[in-house]
Design a protein around this motif. Structure first.
Motif, short mmCIF file in Angstrom:
data_model
loop_
_atom_site.label_atom_id
_atom_site.label_comp_id
_atom_site.label_asym_id
_atom_site.label_seq_id
_atom_site.Cartn_x
_atom_site.Cartn_y
_atom_site.Cartn_z
N HIS A 153 -3.49 -9.55 4.31
CA HIS A 153 -4.65 -8.88 3.37
C HIS A 153 -4.74 -10.19 2.27
O HIS A 153 -4.18 -11.17 2.01
CB HIS A 153 -3.97 -7.66 2.48
CG HIS A 153 -3.34 -7.96 1.21
ND1 HIS A 153 -2.00 -8.61 1.32
CD2 HIS A 153 -3.76 -7.79 0.11
CE1 HIS A 153 -1.58 -8.55 0.06
NE2 HIS A 153 -2.86 -8.18 -0.71
N LYS A 154 -5.79 -9.99 1.61
CA LYS A 154 -6.53 -10.68 0.52
C LYS A 154 -7.25 -9.75 -0.64
O LYS A 154 -8.19 -9.26 -0.23
CB LYS A 154 -7.32 -12.09 0.68
CG LYS A 154 -7.44 -12.83 -0.31
CD LYS A 154 -8.05 -14.19 0.00
CE LYS A 154 -7.32 -15.13 0.83
NZ LYS A 154 -7.90 -16.08 1.36
N GLY A 155 -6.69 -9.71 -1.67
CA GLY A 155 -7.26 -8.87 -2.76
C GLY A 155 -7.63 -7.49 -1.94
O GLY A 155 -6.43 -6.93 -1.87
N ASN A 156 -8.76 -6.88 -1.90
CA ASN A 156 -8.91 -5.65 -1.50
C ASN A 156 -9.42 -5.87 -0.27
O ASN A 156 -9.77 -4.31 0.30
CB ASN A 156 -10.12 -5.25 -2.57
CG ASN A 156 -11.69 -5.90 -1.99
OD1 ASN A 156 -11.55 -6.86 -1.54
ND2 ASN A 156 -12.39 -5.00 -2.21
N ALA A 157 -9.02 -6.50 0.68
CA ALA A 157 -9.29 -6.45 2.18
C ALA A 157 -7.88 -6.73 3.03
O ALA A 157 -7.12 -7.50 2.38
CB ALA A 157 -10.28 -7.59 2.54
N ALA A 158 -8.08 -5.92 4.08
CA ALA A 158 -7.05 -6.07 4.91
C ALA A 158 -7.38 -6.15 6.43
O ALA A 158 -8.36 -5.73 6.74
CB ALA A 158 -5.96 -4.84 4.60
N ARG A 214 -1.09 -4.97 -4.89
CA ARG A 214 0.48 -4.99 -5.00
C ARG A 214 1.05 -4.16 -3.91
O ARG A 214 2.00 -4.60 -3.37
CB ARG A 214 0.80 -4.61 -6.49
CG ARG A 214 0.39 -5.50 -7.54
CD ARG A 214 1.36 -5.34 -8.88
NE ARG A 214 1.16 -3.98 -9.25
CZ ARG A 214 0.26 -3.40 -10.19
NH1 ARG A 214 -0.76 -4.49 -10.68
NH2 ARG A 214 0.33 -2.25 -10.65
N LEU A 215 0.24 -3.05 -3.68
CA LEU A 215 0.83 -2.17 -2.96
C LEU A 215 0.75 -2.85 -1.31
O LEU A 215 1.56 -2.69 -0.37
CB LEU A 215 0.11 -0.61 -2.80
CG LEU A 215 0.33 0.02 -4.12
CD1 LEU A 215 -0.47 1.45 -3.87
CD2 LEU A 215 1.95 0.48 -3.89
N LEU A 216 -0.28 -3.38 -1.01
CA LEU A 216 -0.37 -4.05 0.42
C LEU A 216 0.58 -5.18 0.37
O LEU A 216 1.27 -5.25 1.37
CB LEU A 216 -1.92 -4.60 0.42
CG LEU A 216 -3.07 -3.60 0.59
CD1 LEU A 216 -4.33 -4.41 0.44
CD2 LEU A 216 -3.02 -3.03 2.13
N SER A 217 0.82 -5.69 -0.60
CA SER A 217 1.84 -6.88 -0.45
C SER A 217 3.21 -6.35 -0.48
O SER A 217 3.98 -6.97 0.50
CB SER A 217 1.88 -7.66 -1.77
OG SER A 217 0.84 -8.40 -1.94
N ALA A 218 3.49 -5.07 -1.02
CA ALA A 218 4.79 -4.55 -0.74
C ALA A 218 4.99 -3.80 0.49
O ALA A 218 6.21 -3.77 0.90
CB ALA A 218 5.16 -3.87 -2.09
N HIS A 219 4.06 -3.11 1.03
CA HIS A 219 4.15 -2.17 2.01
C HIS A 219 3.65 -2.57 3.39
O HIS A 219 4.01 -2.09 4.31
CB HIS A 219 3.73 -0.76 1.54
CG HIS A 219 4.23 -0.32 0.45
ND1 HIS A 219 5.75 0.26 0.40
CD2 HIS A 219 4.05 -0.13 -0.85
CE1 HIS A 219 6.31 0.60 -0.68
NE2 HIS A 219 5.19 0.30 -1.67
N TYR A 220 2.47 -3.33 3.48
CA TYR A 220 1.88 -3.81 4.45
C TYR A 220 2.30 -5.10 4.87
O TYR A 220 2.29 -5.36 6.36
CB TYR A 220 0.47 -3.79 4.22
CG TYR A 220 -0.38 -3.71 5.57
CD1 TYR A 220 -0.26 -2.91 6.65
CD2 TYR A 220 -1.49 -4.36 5.83
CE1 TYR A 220 -1.03 -2.83 7.96
CE2 TYR A 220 -2.17 -4.71 7.00
CZ TYR A 220 -1.94 -3.98 8.10
OH TYR A 220 -2.52 -3.80 9.25
N GLU A 221 2.44 -6.16 4.25
CA GLU A 221 2.65 -7.42 4.71
C GLU A 221 3.94 -7.41 5.36
O GLU A 221 4.07 -8.37 6.24
CB GLU A 221 2.76 -8.28 3.42
CG GLU A 221 1.26 -8.76 2.52
CD GLU A 221 0.41 -9.67 3.56
OE1 GLU A 221 0.95 -10.23 4.69
OE2 GLU A 221 -0.87 -9.62 3.33
#
Length: 379
Positions: free
Chosen positions: A271-276, A319-326
Motif C-alpha cells: 500500500h501507499k497512502g490511501n491505496a492498497a 497506519r492501520l494498513l501498515s500494521a495489519h495488511y503489510e
C-alpha cells in the motif's frame, strides 16, 4: 462529465475485488467497482481450499458457493505412473468454475447496492502528497474515493501509479496448457495429479457434472514439438506416465488447448497512502499450491476491517494498513516459496515428497483464524 464520489473505489471485478466490495457495502460503505471488461472476468482457478471456505463461511456464503459446486476430499499423486501419496482434506475442498464463483459474489454485491462500472479502463490516476486523489477513466468518467484498491491483476495500473516495483519470476522451465474436456469415469472418481521424471506433469479433475479440466505442464522444448505435431503426439507422451486416467485420452483428441503464462510475483509494499493492492496485483504463487484464491479472500477480509476501522481518517488508514495488511507479505512469501519448492522438485519423487507440506497444502497458513476477526483498534 461530472466527477463521482464514493468511499472506496476498487479497480478490478475478479474474486478479490467483488468479495471486498461485498464486505464493505454490508458495513455501510459506498463502493464503486471499475472493470475494464464488459463483465466479470472468467479466467482464474477453480479451487477453494479450506482456508477460503472458512472465510466464506464467516460471511454466510459457504453454502451458497457450494450449492452447485463439487466437493472433494482427496487428491492422489503419481510419479512415473506409480501412486506415491494421497493428500486428504478432512473438511473437503470445493471445485467450482472461477467465473461462476465470481458471478455469485457479484450478484450478492448487486443486492447490496455496489455500483459496477464495466468497459471502464484507467486513463490516469491523479496523486497528491502520496495519496490517490482522482481516477480518470477511458469513457470520460472521473471518480474520487477516500480509499482506492488495486485488484487489477499482475499488470496493475494502480500498482504502477503507486510506483511499487514488482519482482516477477517466470516459471520458464515448465510451459503450462489447459483444456476443458468431457468428464470420464476416472476423473469423476478422483482428482489425480501425475508427475514424470522427464519434467512433465498433468492434472485431471472434474469441473462439473459433465465436464473436466486437464492441465499439462511440460518442458519448453517438448511444448514446441508436441503441439506442432498435434494431439496424437501429446497422448503418446502422456501414456508414458499417466496410468489410472487412460479413459480420458480419447477426449483429448478434440480438445482446444490454451497456453497460460505462470510466474511468481512479490512486492516490497502492499500500500501507499490511501491505496492498497489485492490479489494478483499484490502476489502470485505457482498454481500447484492451490491456495491463491483462498489467501486473496482472507486478504480482502483484512482490508475490509482496516478500511472500516479507519472511518475515513486517511492518516489512520495508512497506519492501520501498515500494521495489519503489510504483514501479509510473510504469509504470501511462505506460499510463494512453497510453490517454488514444488515446481523445482516434482521430477524427483523423494525430493518432491520431502518438499510437500500437508499443513500448507490442506490448511494454508497456520495463523488463519477459524472465527470472525476481532475489531481493529486505532493505533
Amino acid at each position: 462529465m461530472a466527477t463521482t464520489s464514493c468511499d472506496v473505489a476498487i479497480v478490478g471485478a475478479g474474486l478479490g475485488g467483488c468479495f471486498l466490495a461485498l464486505l464493505l457495502s454490508r458495513r455501510g460503505q459506498r463502493v464503486v467497482v471499475i472493470e475494464q471488461g464488459p463483465s466479470v472476468p472468467s479466467a482464474g482457478a477453480d479451487f477453494l481450499k479450506p482456508p477460503g471456505l472458512r472465510v466464506l463461511a464467516r460471511h454466510g456464503l459457504a453454502d451458497l458457493a457450494g450449492r452447485h459446486g463439487l466437493r472433494r476430499d482427496v487428491i492422489r499423486y503419481y510419479h512415473d505412473g506409480d501412486p506415491i501419496q494421497d493428500c486428504r482434506f478432512p473438511d473437503g475442498f470445493l471445485i467450482r468454475p472461477y467465473r461462476e464463483l465470481v458471478e455469485l459474489i457479484y450478484t450478492c454485491c448487486a443486492m447490496e447496492g455496489v455500483d459496477f462500472w464495466f468497459d471502464a479502463s484507467i486513463d490516469d490516476i491523479a496523486m497528491d502528497d502520496g495519496r490517490v486523489e482522482e481516477l480518470a477513466l477511458s469513457n470520460g468518467r472521473r471518480l474520487r474515493a477516500g480509499v482506492v484498491i488495486g485488484a487489477d491483476g499482475t499488470k496493475s495500473a494502480v500498482r504502477q501509479t503507486l510506483d511499487i516495483e514488482p519482482c516477477t519470476v517466470p516459471y520458464e522451465r515448465v510451459v503450462m496448457r489447459v483444456a476443458t474436456v468431457p468428464l470420464t469415469a476416472s476423473i469423476a472418481q478422483l482428482n489425480r495429479l501425475y508427475f514424470s521424471s522427464d519434467g512433465w506433469f498433468t492434472y485431471f479433475y472434474p469441473l462439473s457434472r459433465d465436464q473436466a479440466r486437464v492441465f499439462v505442464g511440460l518442458p519448453p522444448e517438448d511444448d514446441k514439438e508436441i503441439f506442432q505435431d498435434g494431439i496424437p503426439a501429446l497422448v503418446d507422451a502422456l501414456k508414458k506416465f499417466v496410468t489410472d486416467s487412460s479413459d480420458a485420452f480419447d477426449s483429448l483428441q478434440s480438445a482446444t488447448w490454451q497456453r497460460i503464462k505462470v510466474s511468481s510475483l512479490r512486492l516490497g509494499a502492499y500500500h501507499k497512502g490511501n491505496a492498497a493492492l489485492l490479489g494478483s496485483a499484490a502476489f502470485a504463487c505457482h498454481p500447484m499450491t492451490g491456495m491463491g484464491m483462498s489467501y486473496t479472500l482472507h486478504d480482502a477480509e483484512i482490508l475490509a476491517d482496516v478500511i472500516c476501522a479507519a472511518g475515513g481518517d486517511k492518516e489512520l488508514l495508512d497506519r492501520l494498513l501498515s500494521a495489519h495488511y503489510e504483514p501479509r507479505k510473510h504469509a504470501h512469501g511462505q506460499l510463494i516459496d512453497y510453490g517454488d519448492a514444488l515446481i523445482a522438485t516434482f521430477r524427483d519423487r523423494d525430493a518432491y515428497l520431502a518438499a510437500f507440506r500437508p499443513d500448507l497444502h490442506v490448511y494454508g497458513e497456520a495463523a488463519m483464524p477459524a472465527t470472525e476477526l476481532p475489531a481493529l483498534q486505532p493505533i
